[in-house]
Structure formats: structure tokens, C-alpha cells
Write a protein that holds these residues in place. Structure first.
Motif, PDB file in Angstrom:
ATOM      1  N   ASN A   9       0.843  -1.202   0.000  1.00  0.00           N
ATOM      2  CA  ASN A   9       0.000   0.000   0.000  1.00  0.00           C
ATOM      3  C   ASN A   9       0.878   1.253   0.000  1.00  0.00           C
ATOM      4  O   ASN A   9       1.126   1.856   1.054  1.00  0.00           O
ATOM      5  N   PRO A  10       1.365   1.659  -1.162  1.00  0.00           N
ATOM      6  CA  PRO A  10       2.277   2.812  -1.211  1.00  0.00           C
ATOM      7  C   PRO A  10       1.635   4.114  -0.727  1.00  0.00           C
ATOM      8  O   PRO A  10       2.334   4.989  -0.205  1.00  0.00           O
ATOM      9  N   SER A  11       0.351   4.245  -0.868  1.00  0.00           N
ATOM     10  CA  SER A  11      -0.293   5.502  -0.500  1.00  0.00           C
ATOM     11  C   SER A  11      -0.297   5.757   1.003  1.00  0.00           C
ATOM     12  O   SER A  11      -0.520   6.877   1.448  1.00  0.00           O
ATOM     13  N   SER A  12      -0.041   4.719   1.799  1.00  0.00           N
ATOM     14  CA  SER A  12      -0.051   4.891   3.257  1.00  0.00           C
ATOM     15  C   SER A  12       1.254   5.483   3.784  1.00  0.00           C
ATOM     16  O   SER A  12       1.370   5.749   4.975  1.00  0.00           O
ATOM     17  N   PHE A  13       2.223   5.682   2.892  1.00  0.00           N
ATOM     18  CA  PHE A  13       3.517   6.218   3.308  1.00  0.00           C
ATOM     19  C   PHE A  13       3.744   7.564   2.635  1.00  0.00           C
ATOM     20  O   PHE A  13       3.534   7.702   1.418  1.00  0.00           O
ATOM     21  N   SER A  14       4.174   8.524   3.428  1.00  0.00           N
ATOM     22  CA  SER A  14       4.575   9.804   2.853  1.00  0.00           C
ATOM     23  C   SER A  14       5.962   9.668   2.237  1.00  0.00           C
ATOM     24  O   SER A  14       6.716   8.734   2.539  1.00  0.00           O
ATOM     25  N   VAL A  15       6.315  10.610   1.381  1.00  0.00           N
ATOM     26  CA  VAL A  15       7.625  10.573   0.718  1.00  0.00           C
ATOM     27  C   VAL A  15       8.746  10.677   1.744  1.00  0.00           C
ATOM     28  O   VAL A  15       9.762   9.977   1.669  1.00  0.00           O
ATOM     29  N   GLY A  16       8.565  11.553   2.726  1.00  0.00           N
ATOM     30  CA  GLY A  16       9.590  11.728   3.742  1.00  0.00           C
ATOM     31  C   GLY A  16       9.811  10.474   4.569  1.00  0.00           C
ATOM     32  O   GLY A  16      10.951  10.128   4.899  1.00  0.00           O
ATOM     33  N   LYS A  17       8.723   9.770   4.883  1.00  0.00           N
ATOM     34  CA  LYS A  17       8.847   8.575   5.711  1.00  0.00           C
ATOM     35  C   LYS A  17       9.571   7.462   4.980  1.00  0.00           C
ATOM     36  O   LYS A  17      10.496   6.845   5.527  1.00  0.00           O
ATOM     37  N   ILE A  18       9.167   7.196   3.748  1.00  0.00           N
ATOM     38  CA  ILE A  18       9.817   6.118   3.011  1.00  0.00           C
ATOM     39  C   ILE A  18      11.259   6.486   2.672  1.00  0.00           C
ATOM     40  O   ILE A  18      12.149   5.623   2.642  1.00  0.00           O
ATOM     41  N   PHE A  19      11.527   7.777   2.444  1.00  0.00           N
ATOM     42  CA  PHE A  19      12.901   8.202   2.186  1.00  0.00           C
ATOM     43  C   PHE A  19      13.754   8.004   3.439  1.00  0.00           C
ATOM     44  O   PHE A  19      14.899   7.543   3.355  1.00  0.00           O
ATOM     45  N   GLY A  20      13.204   8.331   4.612  1.00  0.00           N
ATOM     46  CA  GLY A  20      13.942   8.118   5.857  1.00  0.00           C
ATOM     47  C   GLY A  20      14.233   6.655   6.109  1.00  0.00           C
ATOM     48  O   GLY A  20      15.325   6.291   6.561  1.00  0.00           O
ATOM     49  N   ILE A  21      13.261   5.779   5.801  1.00  0.00           N
ATOM     50  CA  ILE A  21      13.469   4.344   5.988  1.00  0.00           C
ATOM     51  C   ILE A  21      14.558   3.839   5.047  1.00  0.00           C
ATOM     52  O   ILE A  21      15.430   3.046   5.446  1.00  0.00           O
ATOM     53  N   ALA A  22      14.525   4.323   3.797  1.00  0.00           N
ATOM     54  CA  ALA A  22      15.532   3.886   2.829  1.00  0.00           C
ATOM     55  C   ALA A  22      16.928   4.350   3.236  1.00  0.00           C
ATOM     56  O   ALA A  22      17.908   3.597   3.126  1.00  0.00           O
ATOM     57  N   VAL A  23      17.034   5.586   3.710  1.00  0.00           N
ATOM     58  CA  VAL A  23      18.341   6.109   4.140  1.00  0.00           C
ATOM     59  C   VAL A  23      18.859   5.334   5.349  1.00  0.00           C
ATOM     60  O   VAL A  23      20.046   4.992   5.426  1.00  0.00           O
ATOM     61  N   ALA A  24      17.979   5.043   6.310  1.00  0.00           N
ATOM     62  CA  ALA A  24      18.395   4.272   7.486  1.00  0.00           C
ATOM     63  C   ALA A  24      18.880   2.882   7.091  1.00  0.00           C
ATOM     64  O   ALA A  24      19.901   2.395   7.600  1.00  0.00           O
ATOM     65  N   ASN A  25      18.175   2.252   6.162  1.00  0.00           N
ATOM     66  CA  ASN A  25      18.582   0.929   5.699  1.00  0.00           C
ATOM     67  C   ASN A  25      19.891   0.977   4.926  1.00  0.00           C
ATOM     68  O   ASN A  25      20.668   0.018   4.935  1.00  0.00           O
TER      69      ASN A  25
END
Length: 369
Positions: free
Chosen positions: A130-146
Motif C-alpha cells: 500500500n504505497p499511498s499509506s507512506f509519505s515521501v519523507g517517511k519512506i525516504f527516511g526508511i531507505a536512508v536508514a537501511n
């Protein structure tokens, strides 16, 4: 920067290196490059040893600390009680362990960062569903942390091991100097003192390199077990029991492997000795035409050696198979028990739980085995 005997300027001086160069150990690259082109000489390395690495400085510190501890042991009353192992250990710690606390902090940071990727897996799965449940900032933060987590793990691991190796090196060299100084004052040093200089001092250096694992590995095992238990519940203990049981089995196999290796080495020595004797008496063998007889002896010795080496190869294959199957068997048993016995609708084997648990099993493999 230092200058070599051939006038080559080599930036292999850690003291004069910049912050970034010291942070990533790039200050050693020039001396490595020079060593690739020719044999290094004494002039190629740092001309003057810094106090941090000077054996004489660490020897003075150690002797001063042990003198103070002896005064405390004797209560300042003129008694002459010999130093105990506890006192010696305390003196060694005070003398050479200035970097250990930083190493502990780096090790804890490294172990904590290893859990970032497994704990981020559920977020990636939810985003894919469900991509719509994530904001751009949140998914970007998760990707950077990973992305940064493996870098933090590698960086901290390099640095904490570098620090404990430095302290261990300082301890070994200073203790060897102290033992050697004692040897010069003894007319006929015994084997125990010579052994203390060579073996026991090296054991102290080895202890510096491994002591952190004595508390870090159990802590990592407990943390990983708790995280997996929170994800899928009690079946995780079946998987852990499987890994532990296979580890004990692996120890039995390794003992057999050592025995087979010793037998194979003895067979190799016997064959080499036989061939050496044949070479020494080759003229007599030629005169009497005994080539076929001794050829059969060599072939028999070689067959015995190959038979022993074949056993070693088989047992190594079994040992490797056990090591490789440990995690797979544990996961199969864990997920199978969960599917058979867990009927809680709030604890189903969703992709989030499965892939996160698999990743956590991966972090558990090294501490247990």
C-alpha cells in the motif's frame, strides 16, 4: 609526511594525517603503495615513534601502576607479600586499557545497527502492499536508514577492533619488556620465565582482542531472541534449540576431524621418511634391482595416507554441511511449529514476520556458532 631513503615522500604518518584520513585509515595507503613497488626500509616508516606506541613509555606506566598496587596490597607497613593474579590483572587494565571504553561504545553501536535492516523489512513490505499509506519523507527516511546501517556496522567494527588491537599490542610489548628486564637480572632463567615472555604475553594480547565478545555475544543472542519472540512467539525457542543442538554436534564432528587430521599427518610423515630412506640408499636398491619391492612399499604408504586424507575431507564436508544447515533447519522447525500450533489471528505468519525473522536468524548465526 615522511621521506624515504630514495627521496620519495610518503604520507604514512598518522600524527600528521588529517581527520578524514585518520577516520578511514587512508593515511596508510601511500606506504602500502610503496611496499608494492619495493621492500620497505626502516626509514620508510615514521621516523620517531609517538609516545602512544612507545614500548618504554608503556613499560614505565605499567611498573608505576604495579608499584602503587603493591603498596596498597602491603598496606604501606613494609610487608612484602607477592602480587596476586587479581592485582596483576588490575595493573594491566589500568596501564593499557585507555581505549577499551570507546571500543565498548563502538561495539554496542555496531550491534545495535545490525538490527536496523531486519526491523525495516516490515515497512518495505507494507509500502509494496500500500504505497499511498507512506509519505515521501517517511519512506525516504526508511531507505536512508537501511542504507546507512551497513556503513555504521562496518565503520564501528573496524574502529573498535583497531582500538582493542592497539591496547593489546601495547600490553604485550610492555609485558615482554618487563619479563626481559627480569631475565637480565637472573643468572639462569628457567623455562617458565622464557615461556612467560613468549606465550603468556601473547595470550594477554589475544585476551584484549576477544574479551568484548564474552559479554557482547550473549547480549546479542538475548536481544535477537527477544525480538523474534515478539514477532512469532514461543516457536522461536524450538529453532534456537535446533541451532544449539547442531552446534554441539558440530563440536563432536570437529573433535573427530582433529583426530583424523593427526592420523593423516602421521601417515604423511611416515611416507616422507620412507622416501627419504629410499633416496639415501638408492645406489644399493639399484644394484640389487629392488625397485619393484620398494615401489610397492611407497605405494602402500601413499594409499594409507590418501585413505586418511579422504577421511579428513569427508569429515570436513559433514562439518560444513552442519554449519550451513543450522539456520535452515531452525527456520523450518520454527515456522512449521508456528503453522501447526499457533491459531491466534493476531499472530499469523505474514510476510512481515517471516522475512524479518529470517533476517534476525541471520544475525544470530555468528554469535551462536
Amino acid at each position: 609526511m615522511t621521506t624515504t631513503s630514495q627521496g620519495v615522500c610518503v604520507g604514512a604518518d598518522e600524527r600528521s594525517a588529517g581527520f578524514i584520513s585518520r577516520l578511514f585509515f587512508s593515511w596508510v595507503f601511500p606506504i602500502i603503495k610503496l611496499g608494492h613497488t619495493r621492500t620497505l626500509t626502516e626509514e620508510d616508516v615514521t621516523p620517531s615513534i609517538p609516545e602512544r606506541d612507545d614500548c618504554g613509555h608503556h613499560l614505565d606506566v605499567f611498573e608505576e601502576n604495579i608499584r602503587r598496587d603493591l603498596v596498597m596490597l602491603n598496606d604501606g607497613k613494609g610487608k612484602h607479600r607477592p602480587p596476586t593474579s587479581k592485582l596483576l590483572g588490575r595493573s594491566i587494565w589500568k596501564s593499557f586499557s585507555e581505549r577499551e571504553y570507546m571500543a565498548i561504545a563502538l561495539k554496542l553501536t555496531s550491534d545495535a545497527a545490525t538490527y536496523v535492516s531486519p526491523l525495516m523489512i516490515p515497512y518495505f513490505i507494507r509500502y509494496a502492499e500500500n504505497p499511498s499509506s507512506f509519505s515521501v519523507g517517511k519512506i525516504f527516511g526508511i531507505a536512508v536508514a537501511n542504507l546507512l546501517a551497513p556503513f555504521v556496522v562496518g565503520f564501528c567494527n573496524q574502529w573498535w577492533y583497531h582500538l582493542v588491537m592497539l591496547d593489546g599490542l601495547h600490553a604485550r610489548t610492555a609485558l615482554q619488556a618487563a619479563v626481559y628486564s627480569k631475565l637480565l637480572r637472573i643468572r639462569t632463567p628457567g623455562d617458565s620465565i622464557m615461556n612467560a615472555q613468549s606465550t603468556d604475553c601473547s595470550s594477554v594480547e589475544w585476551l584484549y582482542q576477544v574479551w568484548i565478545y564474552t559479554w557482547a555475544l550473549p547480549l546479542q543472542i538475548v536481544t535477537t531472541t527477544v525480538l523474534m519472540y515478539l514477532m512469532i512467539g514461543w516457536p522461536i525457542f524450538l529453532g534456537l534449540f535446533t541451532i544449539v543442538a547442531l552446534v554441539f554436534l558440530q563440536q563432536k564432528v570437529m573433535k573427530r576431524q582433529f583426530a583424523y587430521t593427526a592420523t593423516a599427518s602421521a601417515s604423511s610423515d611416515a611416507r616422507i621418511q620412507l622416501i627419504g630412506e629410499l633416496i639415501k640408499g638408492i645406489s644399493v636398491i639399484k644394484v640389487n634391482a629392488w625397485e619393484k619391492i620398494f615401489e610397492a612399499s611407497v605405494e602402500k604408504a601413499r594409499e594409507a595416507e590418501l585413505s586418511d586424507r579422504r577421511k579428513v575431507a569427508y569429515i570436513e564436508a559433514v562439518n560444513t554441511s552442519i554449519a550451513e544447515m543450522a539456520n535452515i533447519s531452525a527456520m523450518l522447525l520454527t515456522f512449521g511449529a508456528h503453522a501447526l500450533f499457533i491459531n491466534d489471528p493476531n499472530n499469523v505468519l505474514s510476510p512481515e514476520r517471516v522475512f524479518s525473522t529470517i533476517a534476525l536468524f541471520g544475525t544470530l548465526r555468528v554469535p551462536i556458532t
